[in-house]
Design a protein around this motif. Structure first.
Motif, PDB file in Angstrom:
ATOM      1  N   ARG A 169      -9.083  15.260  37.870  1.00 53.66           N
ATOM      2  CA  ARG A 169      -9.571  16.253  36.916  1.00 53.66           C
ATOM      3  C   ARG A 169      -9.257  17.644  37.434  1.00 53.66           C
ATOM      4  O   ARG A 169      -9.241  17.873  38.647  1.00 53.66           O
ATOM      5  CB  ARG A 169     -11.077  16.121  36.697  1.00 53.66           C
ATOM      6  N   ALA A 170      -9.044  18.570  36.500  1.00 54.66           N
ATOM      7  CA  ALA A 170      -8.723  19.938  36.884  1.00 54.66           C
ATOM      8  C   ALA A 170      -9.294  20.911  35.868  1.00 54.66           C
ATOM      9  O   ALA A 170      -9.540  20.551  34.710  1.00 54.66           O
ATOM     10  CB  ALA A 170      -7.206  20.128  36.988  1.00 54.66           C
ATOM     11  N   VAL A 171      -9.493  22.131  36.302  1.00 54.30           N
ATOM     12  CA  VAL A 171      -9.651  23.237  35.376  1.00 54.30           C
ATOM     13  C   VAL A 171      -8.261  23.489  34.793  1.00 54.30           C
ATOM     14  O   VAL A 171      -7.301  23.663  35.525  1.00 54.30           O
ATOM     15  CB  VAL A 171     -10.172  24.495  36.081  1.00 54.30           C
ATOM     16  N   VAL A 172      -8.145  23.477  33.487  1.00 54.36           N
ATOM     17  CA  VAL A 172      -6.847  23.634  32.830  1.00 54.36           C
ATOM     18  C   VAL A 172      -6.868  24.908  31.998  1.00 54.36           C
ATOM     19  O   VAL A 172      -7.777  25.100  31.176  1.00 54.36           O
ATOM     20  CB  VAL A 172      -6.520  22.413  31.946  1.00 54.36           C
ATOM     21  N   GLY A 173      -5.897  25.774  32.224  1.00 53.50           N
ATOM     22  CA  GLY A 173      -5.866  27.037  31.503  1.00 53.50           C
ATOM     23  C   GLY A 173      -4.462  27.433  31.118  1.00 53.50           C
ATOM     24  O   GLY A 173      -3.486  27.019  31.753  1.00 53.50           O
ATOM     25  N   GLY A 174      -4.357  28.239  30.060  1.00 59.76           N
ATOM     26  CA  GLY A 174      -3.046  28.684  29.626  1.00 59.76           C
ATOM     27  C   GLY A 174      -3.142  29.938  28.789  1.00 59.76           C
ATOM     28  O   GLY A 174      -4.201  30.264  28.244  1.00 59.76           O
ATOM     29  N   VAL A 175      -2.017  30.635  28.672  1.00 54.07           N
ATOM     30  CA  VAL A 175      -1.930  31.850  27.883  1.00 54.07           C
ATOM     31  C   VAL A 175      -0.954  31.642  26.731  1.00 54.07           C
ATOM     32  O   VAL A 175       0.110  31.042  26.907  1.00 54.07           O
ATOM     33  CB  VAL A 175      -1.512  33.057  28.748  1.00 54.07           C
ATOM     34  N   SER A 176      -1.344  32.086  25.541  1.00 53.26           N
ATOM     35  CA  SER A 176      -0.496  32.044  24.356  1.00 53.26           C
ATOM     36  C   SER A 176      -0.094  30.593  24.053  1.00 53.26           C
ATOM     37  O   SER A 176      -0.954  29.751  23.856  1.00 53.26           O
ATOM     38  CB  SER A 176       0.721  32.952  24.550  1.00 53.26           C
ATOM     39  N   MET A 177       1.199  30.262  24.051  1.00 51.56           N
ATOM     40  CA  MET A 177       1.603  28.872  23.870  1.00 51.56           C
ATOM     41  C   MET A 177       0.945  27.993  24.930  1.00 51.56           C
ATOM     42  O   MET A 177       0.567  26.839  24.649  1.00 51.56           O
ATOM     43  CB  MET A 177       3.123  28.731  23.943  1.00 51.56           C
ATOM     44  N   GLY A 178       0.795  28.513  26.134  1.00 49.72           N
ATOM     45  CA  GLY A 178       0.120  27.758  27.188  1.00 49.72           C
ATOM     46  C   GLY A 178      -1.323  27.452  26.841  1.00 49.72           C
ATOM     47  O   GLY A 178      -1.857  26.410  27.232  1.00 49.72           O
ATOM     48  N   GLY A 179      -1.974  28.349  26.090  1.00 48.16           N
ATOM     49  CA  GLY A 179      -3.321  28.071  25.630  1.00 48.16           C
ATOM     50  C   GLY A 179      -3.346  26.952  24.606  1.00 48.16           C
ATOM     51  O   GLY A 179      -4.258  26.115  24.593  1.00 48.16           O
ATOM     52  N   GLN A 180      -2.329  26.904  23.750  1.00 42.32           N
ATOM     53  CA  GLN A 180      -2.236  25.811  22.785  1.00 42.32           C
ATOM     54  C   GLN A 180      -1.918  24.493  23.487  1.00 42.32           C
ATOM     55  O   GLN A 180      -2.447  23.441  23.093  1.00 42.32           O
ATOM     56  CB  GLN A 180      -1.196  26.168  21.722  1.00 42.32           C
ATOM     57  N   ILE A 181      -1.094  24.544  24.518  1.00 41.72           N
ATOM     58  CA  ILE A 181      -0.856  23.335  25.314  1.00 41.72           C
ATOM     59  C   ILE A 181      -2.148  22.896  25.988  1.00 41.72           C
ATOM     60  O   ILE A 181      -2.433  21.692  26.093  1.00 41.72           O
ATOM     61  CB  ILE A 181       0.261  23.587  26.352  1.00 41.72           C
ATOM     62  N   THR A 182      -2.959  23.852  26.438  1.00 43.24           N
ATOM     63  CA  THR A 182      -4.257  23.530  27.033  1.00 43.24           C
ATOM     64  C   THR A 182      -5.144  22.799  26.033  1.00 43.24           C
ATOM     65  O   THR A 182      -5.787  21.788  26.364  1.00 43.24           O
ATOM     66  CB  THR A 182      -4.941  24.818  27.527  1.00 43.24           C
ATOM     67  N   MET A 183      -5.193  23.294  24.803  1.00 43.61           N
ATOM     68  CA  MET A 183      -5.988  22.621  23.779  1.00 43.61           C
ATOM     69  C   MET A 183      -5.421  21.238  23.466  1.00 43.61           C
ATOM     70  O   MET A 183      -6.179  20.276  23.230  1.00 43.61           O
ATOM     71  CB  MET A 183      -6.061  23.485  22.521  1.00 43.61           C
ATOM     72  N   GLU A 184      -4.096  21.118  23.457  1.00 45.33           N
ATOM     73  CA  GLU A 184      -3.461  19.817  23.238  1.00 45.33           C
ATOM     74  C   GLU A 184      -3.746  18.872  24.396  1.00 45.33           C
ATOM     75  O   GLU A 184      -3.983  17.669  24.193  1.00 45.33           O
ATOM     76  CB  GLU A 184      -1.955  20.000  23.053  1.00 45.33           C
ATOM     77  N   PHE A 185      -3.732  19.404  25.617  1.00 48.64           N
ATOM     78  CA  PHE A 185      -4.047  18.592  26.795  1.00 48.64           C
ATOM     79  C   PHE A 185      -5.457  18.019  26.661  1.00 48.64           C
ATOM     80  O   PHE A 185      -5.681  16.827  26.913  1.00 48.64           O
ATOM     81  CB  PHE A 185      -3.920  19.441  28.061  1.00 48.64           C
ATOM     82  N   HIS A 186      -6.401  18.862  26.252  1.00 49.34           N
ATOM     83  CA  HIS A 186      -7.763  18.361  26.089  1.00 49.34           C
ATOM     84  C   HIS A 186      -7.838  17.335  24.968  1.00 49.34           C
ATOM     85  O   HIS A 186      -8.590  16.360  25.059  1.00 49.34           O
ATOM     86  CB  HIS A 186      -8.728  19.515  25.811  1.00 49.34           C
ATOM     87  N   ARG A 187      -7.085  17.533  23.910  1.00 49.23           N
ATOM     88  CA  ARG A 187      -7.085  16.590  22.786  1.00 49.23           C
ATOM     89  C   ARG A 187      -6.583  15.216  23.217  1.00 49.23           C
ATOM     90  O   ARG A 187      -7.116  14.190  22.792  1.00 49.23           O
ATOM     91  CB  ARG A 187      -6.213  17.139  21.656  1.00 49.23           C
ATOM     92  N   ARG A 188      -5.572  15.197  24.098  1.00 48.52           N
ATOM     93  CA  ARG A 188      -4.931  13.944  24.508  1.00 48.52           C
ATOM     94  C   ARG A 188      -5.520  13.358  25.785  1.00 48.52           C
ATOM     95  O   ARG A 188      -5.494  12.140  25.979  1.00 48.52           O
ATOM     96  CB  ARG A 188      -3.422  14.173  24.695  1.00 48.52           C
ATOM     97  N   HIS A 189      -6.007  14.234  26.663  1.00 45.98           N
ATOM     98  CA  HIS A 189      -6.462  13.776  27.986  1.00 45.98           C
ATOM     99  C   HIS A 189      -7.815  14.400  28.334  1.00 45.98           C
ATOM    100  O   HIS A 189      -7.963  15.042  29.384  1.00 45.98           O
ATOM    101  CB  HIS A 189      -5.430  14.152  29.048  1.00 45.98           C
ATOM    102  N   PRO A 190      -8.823  14.243  27.500  1.00 46.08           N
ATOM    103  CA  PRO A 190     -10.101  14.932  27.754  1.00 46.08           C
ATOM    104  C   PRO A 190     -10.741  14.552  29.072  1.00 46.08           C
ATOM    105  O   PRO A 190     -11.450  15.366  29.684  1.00 46.08           O
ATOM    106  CB  PRO A 190     -10.960  14.517  26.556  1.00 46.08           C
ATOM    107  N   GLN A 191     -10.505  13.327  29.522  1.00 46.48           N
ATOM    108  CA  GLN A 191     -11.118  12.873  30.771  1.00 46.48           C
ATOM    109  C   GLN A 191     -10.536  13.567  31.992  1.00 46.48           C
ATOM    110  O   GLN A 191     -11.112  13.483  33.080  1.00 46.48           O
ATOM    111  CB  GLN A 191     -10.964  11.352  30.903  1.00 46.48           C
ATOM    112  N   ARG A 192      -9.420  14.277  31.824  1.00 46.94           N
ATOM    113  CA  ARG A 192      -8.780  14.960  32.948  1.00 46.94           C
ATOM    114  C   ARG A 192      -9.252  16.408  33.096  1.00 46.94           C
ATOM    115  O   ARG A 192      -8.807  17.113  34.009  1.00 46.94           O
ATOM    116  CB  ARG A 192      -7.253  14.975  32.769  1.00 46.94           C
ATOM    117  N   VAL A 193     -10.112  16.853  32.188  1.00 50.45           N
ATOM    118  CA  VAL A 193     -10.461  18.278  32.111  1.00 50.45           C
ATOM    119  C   VAL A 193     -11.834  18.542  32.717  1.00 50.45           C
ATOM    120  O   VAL A 193     -12.836  17.941  32.311  1.00 50.45           O
ATOM    121  CB  VAL A 193     -10.442  18.754  30.647  1.00 50.45           C
TER     122      VAL A 193
END
Length: 270
Positions: free
Chosen positions: A89-113
């Motif tokens: 598990r990690a703190v996951v963060g991103g800016v702009s498109m990276g923020g959208q990837i962060t939201m997608e990461f949580h959508r697909r891999h919530p247990q990793r966040v």
């Protein structure tokens, strides 16, 4: 710098700080690379965190996948990178498109966040006009290269910072111009098809920090406030005297908000 081949791409990344520190995965936006996070990597490692900053496929020194790369592809790449590093598990963060990837990461891999950090990003799916713009820009980049960077630097940074911070402006321009147009175009096409994260954000139960430059013209404060209303456990920090890249324009203010969030909302409850 390190490199690993996973999911058909070679991903270059930096892994800073103590191996025992709380992992923080930071995702750059378009069209940048992992060095965008240099001020945050320094501050976080000095505070004892482990910081992973990858070049997304198609950006920086990572290999290019031409055609179309979806936000889900980036998210799955990052999950595979965490697997490689032995990080559950990690703190996951991103800016702009990276923020959208962060939201997608949580959508697909919530247990990793462990927690989310969303900087200067937006949650809705792309509009029809936005899809047309991104696909048209993708074609332009393939034809003309990354010279368009000079046209948008006063939107990537607050316009007043382009003149006031010439070294910052030059660093941002250099990153943009060094990006492979094929990688940038593929990401633009994929990003145009992103889902609406307003459907999944209300289910987030982990701590969330939302940051935004006070003078961001791409994803203004109203976009950050909209995310803030959707997420049950969210803090909002508006970074004054900054545009779309507050972590670069005002790193001390950005880092203060980030470190305070991590120490009070994340580490204290780990």
């Amino acid at each position: 710098m390190n490199a690993i081949t996973l999911r058909g791409a070679t991903i270059h990344y930096d892994d800073f700080g103590p191996a025992t520190g709380l992992p923080v995965l930071l995702i750059h936006g378009h069209p940048f690379n992992r060095t965008l996070w240099a001020p945050q990597a320094r501050a976080l490692t000095e505070a004892g965190y482990r910081v992973i900053t990858p070049d997304l496929r198609g950006y920086g020194r990572s290999s290019v996948t031409p055609g179309q790369v979806f936000l889900s592809d980036f998210a799955d790449d990052l999950a595979a990178l965490l697997d490689h590093l032995g990080i559950e598990r990690a703190v996951v963060g991103g800016v702009s498109m990276g923020g959208q990837i962060t939201m997608e990461f949580h959508r697909r891999h919530p247990q990793r966040v462990h927690a989310l950090v969303l900087s200067d990003t937006s949650a809705p799916a792309e509009t029809d006009e936005g899809k047309e713009f991104r696909n048209r820009l993708a074609e332009r980049l393939l034809t003309e290269g990354m010279g368009y960077a000079g046209e948008v630097i006063d939107k990537m940074l607050a316009a007043y910072n382009v003149d006031a911070m010439p070294d910052v402006a030059e660093r941002v321009l250099s990153m943009m111009c060094a990006t492979d147009p094929r990688g940038a175009a593929a990401a633009l096409r994929g990003r145009a098809e992103r889902p609406d994260y307003r459907d999944t954000l209300p289910a987030v139960r982990e701590p969330v920090l939302i940051l935004v430059g006070a003078d961001d013209v791409y994803t203004p404060v109203a976009d950050a406030e909209a995310i803030h209303r959707l997420v049950p456990q969210a803090a909002l920090a508006v970074i004054e005297k900054a545009g779309h890249l507050p972590g670069t324009e005002q790193p001390e203010r950005f880092n203060t908000a980030l470190l305070d969030f991590l120490s009070t909302q994340v580490t204290a409850h780990a």
